[in-house]
Design a protein around this motif. Structure first.
Motif, short mmCIF file in Angstrom:
data_model
loop_
_atom_site.label_atom_id
_atom_site.label_comp_id
_atom_site.label_asym_id
_atom_site.label_seq_id
_atom_site.Cartn_x
_atom_site.Cartn_y
_atom_site.Cartn_z
N GLU A 50 -56.40 -28.31 -13.69
CA GLU A 50 -56.01 -28.40 -14.71
C GLU A 50 -56.28 -27.35 -15.49
O GLU A 50 -55.01 -26.70 -16.00
N ALA A 51 -57.21 -26.04 -15.04
CA ALA A 51 -57.83 -25.45 -15.64
C ALA A 51 -57.06 -24.08 -15.16
O ALA A 51 -56.58 -22.94 -14.78
N LEU A 52 -56.21 -24.31 -13.56
CA LEU A 52 -55.52 -23.79 -12.80
C LEU A 52 -53.75 -23.57 -13.54
O LEU A 52 -53.08 -22.82 -13.01
N GLU A 53 -54.18 -22.76 -15.01
CA GLU A 53 -53.01 -22.54 -16.05
C GLU A 53 -51.43 -21.71 -15.39
O GLU A 53 -50.38 -22.27 -15.34
N ASN A 54 -52.17 -20.76 -14.93
CA ASN A 54 -50.34 -19.81 -14.84
C ASN A 54 -50.57 -19.81 -13.00
O ASN A 54 -49.98 -18.80 -13.08
N MET A 55 -51.12 -20.60 -12.63
CA MET A 55 -50.41 -21.15 -10.96
C MET A 55 -48.89 -21.82 -10.84
O MET A 55 -49.08 -22.73 -11.17
N PRO A 56 -48.22 -21.13 -9.88
CA PRO A 56 -47.39 -22.05 -9.25
C PRO A 56 -47.17 -22.59 -9.04
O PRO A 56 -46.66 -24.26 -8.70
N ASN A 57 -48.36 -23.33 -7.91
CA ASN A 57 -48.87 -24.44 -7.10
C ASN A 57 -49.72 -26.13 -8.08
O ASN A 57 -50.04 -26.27 -7.55
N ARG A 58 -50.11 -24.92 -9.28
CA ARG A 58 -50.93 -25.95 -9.91
C ARG A 58 -50.63 -27.26 -10.21
O ARG A 58 -51.30 -28.34 -9.69
N GLN A 59 -48.42 -27.97 -10.16
CA GLN A 59 -48.53 -29.19 -10.69
C GLN A 59 -48.73 -29.85 -8.88
O GLN A 59 -48.73 -30.62 -9.43
N ALA A 60 -48.24 -29.26 -7.59
CA ALA A 60 -48.74 -30.01 -7.05
C ALA A 60 -50.29 -30.17 -6.44
O ALA A 60 -50.40 -31.59 -6.18
N PHE A 61 -50.76 -29.14 -6.91
CA PHE A 61 -52.06 -30.08 -6.50
C PHE A 61 -52.49 -31.51 -7.33
O PHE A 61 -52.86 -32.07 -7.23
N LEU A 62 -51.95 -31.15 -8.87
CA LEU A 62 -52.24 -31.96 -9.24
C LEU A 62 -51.54 -33.72 -8.84
O LEU A 62 -52.41 -34.28 -9.25
N ASP A 63 -50.61 -33.11 -7.99
CA ASP A 63 -49.93 -34.43 -8.00
C ASP A 63 -50.29 -34.97 -6.50
O ASP A 63 -50.35 -36.61 -6.43
N ASN A 64 -51.07 -33.85 -5.76
CA ASN A 64 -51.35 -34.74 -4.43
C ASN A 64 -53.14 -35.72 -5.31
O ASN A 64 -53.08 -35.86 -4.65
N ALA A 90 -59.55 -36.39 3.79
CA ALA A 90 -59.47 -34.81 3.66
C ALA A 90 -58.88 -35.65 1.78
O ALA A 90 -57.65 -36.27 1.78
N GLY A 91 -58.92 -34.52 1.08
CA GLY A 91 -58.06 -34.94 0.02
C GLY A 91 -56.86 -34.14 -0.28
O GLY A 91 -56.06 -35.23 -1.00
N PHE A 92 -56.71 -33.24 0.54
CA PHE A 92 -54.94 -33.38 0.74
C PHE A 92 -54.89 -33.69 1.88
O PHE A 92 -55.13 -34.13 2.71
N GLY A 93 -53.37 -34.85 1.76
CA GLY A 93 -52.63 -35.45 2.48
C GLY A 93 -51.48 -35.10 2.70
O GLY A 93 -50.30 -34.74 2.43
N GLY A 94 -50.86 -36.52 3.66
CA GLY A 94 -49.35 -36.47 3.19
C GLY A 94 -48.52 -35.58 4.74
O GLY A 94 -47.46 -35.20 5.29
N SER A 95 -49.77 -34.76 5.73
CA SER A 95 -49.16 -33.63 6.90
C SER A 95 -49.95 -33.89 8.09
O SER A 95 -50.59 -33.97 7.80
#
Length: 165
Positions: free
Chosen positions: A124-138, A79-84
């Motif tokens: 990167e295109a999710l400019e005004n999303m509060p969780n944008r950085q979390a997505f990029l970090d993941n 899965a692309g998302f991980g850590g949990s």
């Protein structure tokens, strides 16, 4: 007992795990290695790998799982998302819903897998999303997975084709 390794891999992550499974098991007993197909159902033990799509396995794997009957099987996925572990357990619970009641699940394993660059561009295109950085970090954390430790953990829980689950 003859076994088959069946996998669907869009980005190569699940194939990498499938290759590790293949090299760890007795080669003489391997009946099939490849994408879901009817030939794999001739084996008594199935190692089934999938990539995660919308919180469950991909459609090709889901269709195959519905046909496994009373065989023993081990599920593994990426899965692309991980850590949990809780996230992985939710995915596996959804995948289990595809299994016929008579199937004998002998174990499961999931790990993070790298995502294609197009996903990062979408984040990167999710400019005004509060969780944008979390997505990029993941996305950046996922870039090296599956890694050697992921493969080691898979092999540590992998049942042999003759073991009871």
């Amino acid at each position: 007992m003859k076994y088959a390794i069946v996998f669907s891999s869009q980005t190569g992550n699940t194939r990498q795990l499938a290759e590790a499974v293949r090299t760890s098991l007795p080669q003489a007993d391997c009946l099939y290695f490849g994408p879901p197909c009817e030939q794999a159902l001739e084996a008594g033990m199935l190692y089934v790998g999938f990539w995660t799509d919308k919180g469950t396995c991909d459609a090709q794997t889901a269709a195959f799982l519905r046909t496994v009957g009373a065989r023993r099987l081990f599920l593994f996925g990426t899965a692309g998302f991980g850590g949990s572990q809780a996230y992985y357990e939710r995915i596996l619970a959804n995948v289990r819903k595809e299994l016929p009641g008579e199937a004998l699940l002998c174990g499961t394993y999931m790990c993070q897998g790298k995502m294609p660059p197009s996903v990062r561009r979408r984040y990167e295109a999710l400019e005004n999303m509060p969780n944008r950085q979390a997505f990029l970090d993941n996305f950046d954390r996922a870039a090296t997975h599956p890694d050697a430790q992921d493969v080691e953990r898979l092999l540590a829980v992998l049942p042999g084709p003759h073991q009871e689950g």
